[in-house]
Design an enzyme around this catalytic site. Structure first.
Site, mmCIF file in Angstrom:
data_model
loop_
_atom_site.group_PDB
_atom_site.id
_atom_site.type_symbol
_atom_site.label_atom_id
_atom_site.label_comp_id
_atom_site.label_asym_id
_atom_site.label_seq_id
_atom_site.Cartn_x
_atom_site.Cartn_y
_atom_site.Cartn_z
ATOM 1 N N LYS A 206 4.938 9.549 8.322
ATOM 2 C CA LYS A 206 4.637 9.046 9.670
ATOM 3 C C LYS A 206 5.605 9.591 10.742
ATOM 4 O O LYS A 206 5.428 10.689 11.242
ATOM 5 C CB LYS A 206 4.556 7.550 9.649
ATOM 6 C CG LYS A 206 3.432 7.006 8.726
ATOM 7 C CD LYS A 206 3.232 5.526 8.856
ATOM 8 C CE LYS A 206 2.297 4.953 7.839
ATOM 9 N NZ LYS A 206 0.870 5.061 8.135
ATOM 10 N N ASP B 242 9.565 2.609 -0.673
ATOM 11 C CA ASP B 242 8.541 3.305 0.120
ATOM 12 C C ASP B 242 8.808 2.968 1.588
ATOM 13 O O ASP B 242 8.437 1.898 2.071
ATOM 14 C CB ASP B 242 7.139 2.852 -0.294
ATOM 15 C CG ASP B 242 6.057 3.558 0.521
ATOM 16 O OD1 ASP B 242 4.874 3.411 0.189
ATOM 17 O OD2 ASP B 242 6.414 4.224 1.516
ATOM 18 N N TYR C 265 0.867 -1.187 0.000
ATOM 19 C CA TYR C 265 0.000 0.000 0.000
ATOM 20 C C TYR C 265 0.898 1.230 0.000
ATOM 21 O O TYR C 265 1.803 1.337 0.838
ATOM 22 C CB TYR C 265 -0.900 0.006 1.232
ATOM 23 C CG TYR C 265 -1.749 1.248 1.374
ATOM 24 C CD1 TYR C 265 -1.449 2.218 2.315
ATOM 25 C CD2 TYR C 265 -2.855 1.456 0.541
ATOM 26 C CE1 TYR C 265 -2.218 3.368 2.440
ATOM 27 C CE2 TYR C 265 -3.642 2.599 0.659
ATOM 28 C CZ TYR C 265 -3.311 3.544 1.611
ATOM 29 O OH TYR C 265 -4.072 4.682 1.721
HETATM 30 C C1 LIG Z 1 4.111 2.154 3.162
HETATM 31 C C2 LIG Z 1 3.109 3.274 3.094
HETATM 32 N N1 LIG Z 1 3.188 4.150 2.085
HETATM 33 C C3 LIG Z 1 2.334 5.181 1.976
HETATM 34 C C4 LIG Z 1 1.328 5.368 2.900
HETATM 35 C C5 LIG Z 1 0.363 6.535 2.765
HETATM 36 O O1 LIG Z 1 0.604 7.463 3.764
HETATM 37 P P1 LIG Z 1 -0.529 8.494 4.224
HETATM 38 O O2 LIG Z 1 -1.586 7.698 4.899
HETATM 39 O O3 LIG Z 1 0.218 9.441 5.141
HETATM 40 O O4 LIG Z 1 -1.022 9.190 2.999
HETATM 41 C C6 LIG Z 1 1.200 4.475 3.976
HETATM 42 C C7 LIG Z 1 0.134 4.654 4.983
HETATM 43 O O5 LIG Z 1 -0.078 3.829 5.814
HETATM 44 C C8 LIG Z 1 2.115 3.405 4.073
HETATM 45 O O6 LIG Z 1 2.052 2.515 5.074
#
Ligand SMILES: Cc1ncc(COP(=O)(O)O)c(C=O)c1O
Length: 416
Positions: free
Chosen positions: A256, A228, A133
């Protein structure tokens, strides 16, 4: 109105779709309302607001940093010293990042990194992995994990087929699938985006050598490799998974933890790629509140605390204690289980099948997990309300808290 209580829930249900502004619904674990949570006052929280709270909630140092920044104002619309200090910290801990751009969420970070990779390579196709995700931007909501999977729509409605066809989805941990994808799309793959350690279909680690193989094949094809690390950055190690695995991606996405609980995102990497961003280059990206002084101040305080505490060995010890407790309890009960864990991240899959990708994660007994989830919550231990999410340990979880949590997990498994 107490947080998560019935008093909060009912107006929310009337005004906000599903009563939630993100993937916070308990729908996948049961129909019981959060208001039914034990009024024990204290919950041992392994959700950590989905990752940012590596120092627990309301840490005095982070609160003080926000208060000090607030004295000067909430937003200036001009560069501010906090952005520079944050950039220095990120570049210091992530050697692969020569230049970095702040934004306001992980979704913005991944969406922008992909646009940049497309602009830099002048190619359109991207590769992502099933179950990973990367936020909710259109070209990434295909076989997506996290809430998209938990609520049964990994392929979100509303994503035009023309977008989806530019996204090649592959199984995680499958070298042959990688080879086949590059062979089928010669010179067309702009980037590969991966959660180097996957945290959104439950916690899954790469097979030995898989990330190195990915680095090799992307370099060979002139494809931008994007790690990511929105979830794993500063969590698995100060320098994220890339520090622990000694792999150098071309671009990295963060979020985060670098916001200390306030809205944040960042993406960065090779200067020659980053210099394709406006105002230097042809790839446009911007954000009214990007580099927001309050978020930066909170994030800086959170990172400085990590620097001082250097808690990674301790977090791993607590993670292994939790893992071993669940493994032993399930063994005693004759219950098949997998508990992948690394540092402060873990997952509990009720399956006999080793979990190494999306398909094997789905062999987990989600109904049993739902019962386990509620048995733990009733005793004051709050796990993620989904069989497909990672759990997080924080520096606020001391030995005593982990002992109490392990007692509850043990008892809950006995009850299953
Ligand atoms: C690995 C990863 N990338 C991107 C995101 C998206 O981040 P946001 O919820 O701050 O838009 C998340 C959210 O949980 C994530 O776990």
């Amino acid at each position: 109105m107490p947080i998560g209580s019935s008093e909060t829930l009912f107006p929310a249900l009337q005004l906000i779709p599903g009563g939630v502004n993100s993937r916070r619904a308990f729908r996948s674990v049961t129909t019981r309302r959060p208001g039914d949570a034990p009024s024990r006052g204290e919950l041992i929280d392994f959700v950590g607001t989905w990752g940012p709270a590596i120092h627990g909630h309301n840490h005095p140092r982070i609160k003080a940093a926000i208060a000090a920044a607030l004295e000067q104002g909430t937003s200036f619309g001009t560069p501010n010293p906090y952005e520079v200090e944050m950039a220095e910290l990120i570049v210091k801990f992530f050697p692969s990042i020569q230049k970095v751009r702040m934004c306001n969420s992980g979704t913005e970070a991944t969406m922008s990194a992909i646009r940049l990779a497309r602009g830099f390579t002048r190619r359109d196709k991207i590769i992502k992995f099933a179950g990973c995700y990367h936020g909710h931007s259109d070209s990434l909501l295909i076989k997506a994990g996290s809430g998209a999977l938990t609520h049964g729509n990994p392929d979100s409605a509303g994503v035009p087929a023309s977008f989806a066809q530019e996204t090649v989805v592959l199984p995680y941990n499958d070298r042959a699938a990688l080879d086949a994808a590059f062979a089928a799309n010669p010179g067309q793959i702009a980037c590969v985006i991966i959660e180097a350690y996957c945290g959104n279909v439950g916690f899954i680690m790469p097979d030995a050598g898989y990330l190195a193989y990915l680095r090799e094949i992307t370099a060979k094809h002139g494809t931008v490799l994007i790690f990511d690390e929105v979830m794993t950055g500063f969590r698995i190690a100060k320098g994220g998974v890339q520090e622990r695995e000694r792999i150098v991606p071309d671009l990295t996405c963060l979020g985060k933890i670098i916001g200390g609980g306030l809205p944040v995102g960042a993406f960065g990497g090779r200067a020659d790629i980053m210099d394709h961003l406006a105002p230097l280059g042809p790839v446009y990206q911007a954000g009214t509140l990007s580099g927001n002084p309050l978020a930066m101040a909170a994030g800086i305080a959170s990172l400085r605390l990590l620097e001082e505490l250097n808690p990674y060995a301790q977090l791993d010890r607590l993670g292994r204690q939790l893992r071993d407790t669940v493994l032993a309890a399930c063994k005693a009960k004759g219950l098949p289980v997998q508990v992948p864990q690394c540092g402060s991240m873990f997952s509990i899959f009720f399956t006999a099948t080793p979990v190494r990708d999306y398909a094997t994660a789905l062999t987990g007994d989600a109904k049993l997990f739902g019962r386990f989830f509620h048995a733990c919550l009733a005793q004051g231990v709050y796990l993620a309300p989904s069989a497909y999410e990672a759990g997080f340990i924080s520096t606020a979880h001391d030995g005593a808290a982990l002992d109490r949590a392990c007692t509850v997990l043990n008892a809950a498994i006995k009850e299953l």
